[in-house]
Write a protein that holds these residues in place. Structure first.
Motif, PDB file in Angstrom:
ATOM      1  N   ARG A  32       0.094   7.148   1.189  1.00 25.22           N
ATOM      2  CA  ARG A  32      -1.155   7.905   1.080  1.00 25.22           C
ATOM      3  C   ARG A  32      -2.357   7.028   1.475  1.00 25.22           C
ATOM      4  O   ARG A  32      -3.222   7.452   2.242  1.00 25.22           O
ATOM      5  CB  ARG A  32      -1.275   8.371  -0.373  1.00 25.22           C
ATOM      6  N   GLU A  33      -2.372   5.793   0.941  1.00 25.06           N
ATOM      7  CA  GLU A  33      -3.483   4.884   1.271  1.00 25.06           C
ATOM      8  C   GLU A  33      -3.473   4.548   2.764  1.00 25.06           C
ATOM      9  O   GLU A  33      -4.520   4.514   3.415  1.00 25.06           O
ATOM     10  CB  GLU A  33      -3.362   3.600   0.434  1.00 25.06           C
ATOM     11  N   LYS A  34      -2.255   4.335   3.296  1.00 30.64           N
ATOM     12  CA  LYS A  34      -2.157   4.001   4.719  1.00 30.64           C
ATOM     13  C   LYS A  34      -2.633   5.156   5.590  1.00 30.64           C
ATOM     14  O   LYS A  34      -3.236   4.954   6.639  1.00 30.64           O
ATOM     15  CB  LYS A  34      -0.714   3.623   5.069  1.00 30.64           C
ATOM     16  N   GLU A  49     -11.813  13.002  -0.256  1.00 25.91           N
ATOM     17  CA  GLU A  49     -11.264  11.658   0.010  1.00 25.91           C
ATOM     18  C   GLU A  49     -11.253  11.382   1.513  1.00 25.91           C
ATOM     19  O   GLU A  49     -11.575  10.275   1.956  1.00 25.91           O
ATOM     20  CB  GLU A  49      -9.830  11.570  -0.534  1.00 25.91           C
ATOM     21  N   LEU A  85       0.858  -1.193   0.000  1.00 26.38           N
ATOM     22  CA  LEU A  85       0.000   0.000   0.000  1.00 26.38           C
ATOM     23  C   LEU A  85       0.890   1.237   0.000  1.00 26.38           C
ATOM     24  O   LEU A  85       1.987   1.213   0.570  1.00 26.38           O
ATOM     25  CB  LEU A  85      -0.875   0.039   1.262  1.00 26.38           C
ATOM     26  N   CYS A 106      -3.877  14.082   0.087  1.00 24.04           N
ATOM     27  CA  CYS A 106      -5.313  13.755   0.024  1.00 24.04           C
ATOM     28  C   CYS A 106      -6.117  15.051   0.062  1.00 24.04           C
ATOM     29  O   CYS A 106      -5.668  16.050   0.619  1.00 24.04           O
ATOM     30  CB  CYS A 106      -5.725  12.897   1.215  1.00 24.04           C
TER      31      CYS A 106
END
Lengths: 354, 110
Positions: free
Chosen positions: B43-45, B78, B40, B74
């Motif tokens: 950013r996703e984390k 989001e 991941l 982000c």
């Protein structure tokens, strides 16, 4: 962020006073028992900060601008009348010729609003210089006399660097003013049409991201992918590179930080994010910055704080007496705002440092 | 005014090692590893951490990961969608127990 329509100077705002800004900056570090920037540099064996070369000749052509961005470190706007004269621009050309510097970086305000802008770009091109113009994009669509700027840039092989804080209108307009995003998109399309940012054209169009608030920029590489994907998908726009730049806590951005009660937290964040590798590569080490009145500074930020280059003889502080040797031997003036360039991955007019 | 939660206490998080250094060092080492880019992105984390912060209703975590998400590029939409994911899972967790209630009601009803 909220957008005013007048510069701090026009408002007679207390932060239009340089001494007041320096005092606020000093207190922001000292009152929180944070280490001063010069002390951090000493610990990194970088104090006094010295030059590594004289590679970039950056000219602030004037403080006049068609926008009033809420983070502007120049406090530029339509009400600012400070404009570099043709005589001073000629002195810049003489200095460029004499010193052999071949990268010229034009900024403002909107440099295109200087009546001698096109003449100067053509003269620099004749000298064989690579010219960078920090174009705010909206100037291209502001008035029909500017509509041909993309063609003009192309003819003179100018590299364009333009601010676009986000690929969404909400975030861009909150920092740069209502309607700026839509006008910027129109201007980007015009630049793409003549080849800027298009693969194989040799015409470079770089964008600049800076945070819309009291936080640090994301990592440049990932953000560039995001921008490329979104601008292509939503608007068919292409560009070369994205520079992620940290907001420096001076002038209007300092006003925003103080007014929103984010100042102490932001200074603490910058100090804690100090990176000695970034400090080693800061752009003031190989750049000279010329103010609208011809005085010389280590960078555009020192220029706005009126911290002239530290060369022994006062005459040598002006471009008319440009002396490469004295400038190469100078010690760079640092203050607490310099933490903005050394935080995290570092920040310069070309984005991340490390 | 005294409160149970003090925003300044967040800055002292790193000092928990004062009472038990070895475990704190292991925790912070692990924490740092978890948030590094892997399968991941960072950013996703950060968005996952923001959603979890809301699910566990930790004010320190919400402050931290609101800023961290912005610093990972982000945007507000989001971030709010991530909070809705947390809310949906929490809401779903309540509602899915309705099946247990239905089972019990059916068991004891004629």
């Amino acid at each position: 962020m909220s957008i005013g329509t007048k510069s701090l100077k026009k408002q007679n705002h207390e932060l239009s006073n340089i001494d007041k800004q320096l005092q606020v900056l000093h207190n922001g570090v000292a009152d929180q028992n944070l280490e001063s920037f010069s002390s951090k540099l000493k610990a990194s064996n970088l104090f006094p900060l010295t030059t590594t070369g004289l590679d970039v000749f950056q000219i602030n052509m004037g403080k006049m601008c068609n926008q009033v961005c809420s983070h502007c470190h120049v406090d530029a706007g339509p009400d600012r009348k400070e404009i570099m004269t043709k005589e001073t621009l000629q002195q810049c050309l003489d200095a460029i010729k004499k010193s052999g510097i071949n990268t010229v970086d034009l900024t403002g305000g909107a440099p295109e609003m200087n009546p001698h802008f096109r003449w100067f770009v053509e003269e620099a091109y004749k000298l064989g210089c690579k010219t960078i113009v920090r174009c705010n994009l909206t100037i291209i669509v502001a008035n029909k006399k500017y509509f041909d700027l993309p063609e003009f840039y192309k003819e003179n092989e100018v590299e364009i660097v333009s601010s676009l804080p986000h690929y969404s209108s909400k975030k861009t307009d909150s920092q740069r003013g209502d309607g700026v995003f839509d006008r910027s998109i129109r201007a980007l399309k015009m630049l793409n049409e003549v080849g800027y940012g298009m693969e194989g054209s040799g015409l470079t169009l770089n964008l600049v991201y800076n945070p819309s608030g009291a936080f640090l920029p994301p990592a440049q590489a990932g953000l560039e992918k995001q921008f490329k994907r979104q601008l292509k998908k939503d608007f068919e726009i292409e560009f070369n590179s994205l520079f992620a730049i940290t907001n420096i806590p001076i002038s209007r951005y300092l006003d925003y930080l103080v007014a929103s009660e984010n100042f102490e937290g932001y200074m603490e964040k910058l100090v804690n994010a100090y990176n000695p590798i970034a400090a080693k590569g800061v752009m003031c080490r190989n750049t000279i910055s010329v103010g609208w009145d011809g005085y010389l500074y280590d960078c555009d930020f020192n220029q706005m704080l009126e911290l002239k280059v530290a060369v022994g003889n006062k005459d040598l502080q002006h471009v008319k007496d440009f002396n490469s040797i004295a400038l190469l031997e100078r010690k760079i003036i640092v203050n607490e705002h310099c933490y903005g360039c050394t935080a995290g991955a570092g920040s310069s007019c070309g984005g991340e440092i490390t | 005014m005294k409160t149970y939660y003090n925003p300044d206490d967040l800055k002292k998080f790193g000092k928990i090692g004062e009472f038990q250094k070895e475990m704190a060092d292991k925790f912070f080492g692990y924490y740092g590893e978890v948030f590094k880019e892997g399968a991941l992105t960072e950013r996703e984390k950060s968005l996952i951490a923001l959603a979890v912060s809301h699910a566990i209703q930790c004010p320190y975590c919400i402050d931290s990961y609101s800023v961290d998400s912005l610093e990972k590029g982000c945007n507000e939409e989001e971030m709010m969608e991530a909070v809705h994911v947390a809310a949906a899972v929490r809401g779903g967790a309540t509602l899915v127990h309705g099946v247990q209630m239905m089972n019990k009601v059916k068991e004891v009803s004629m």
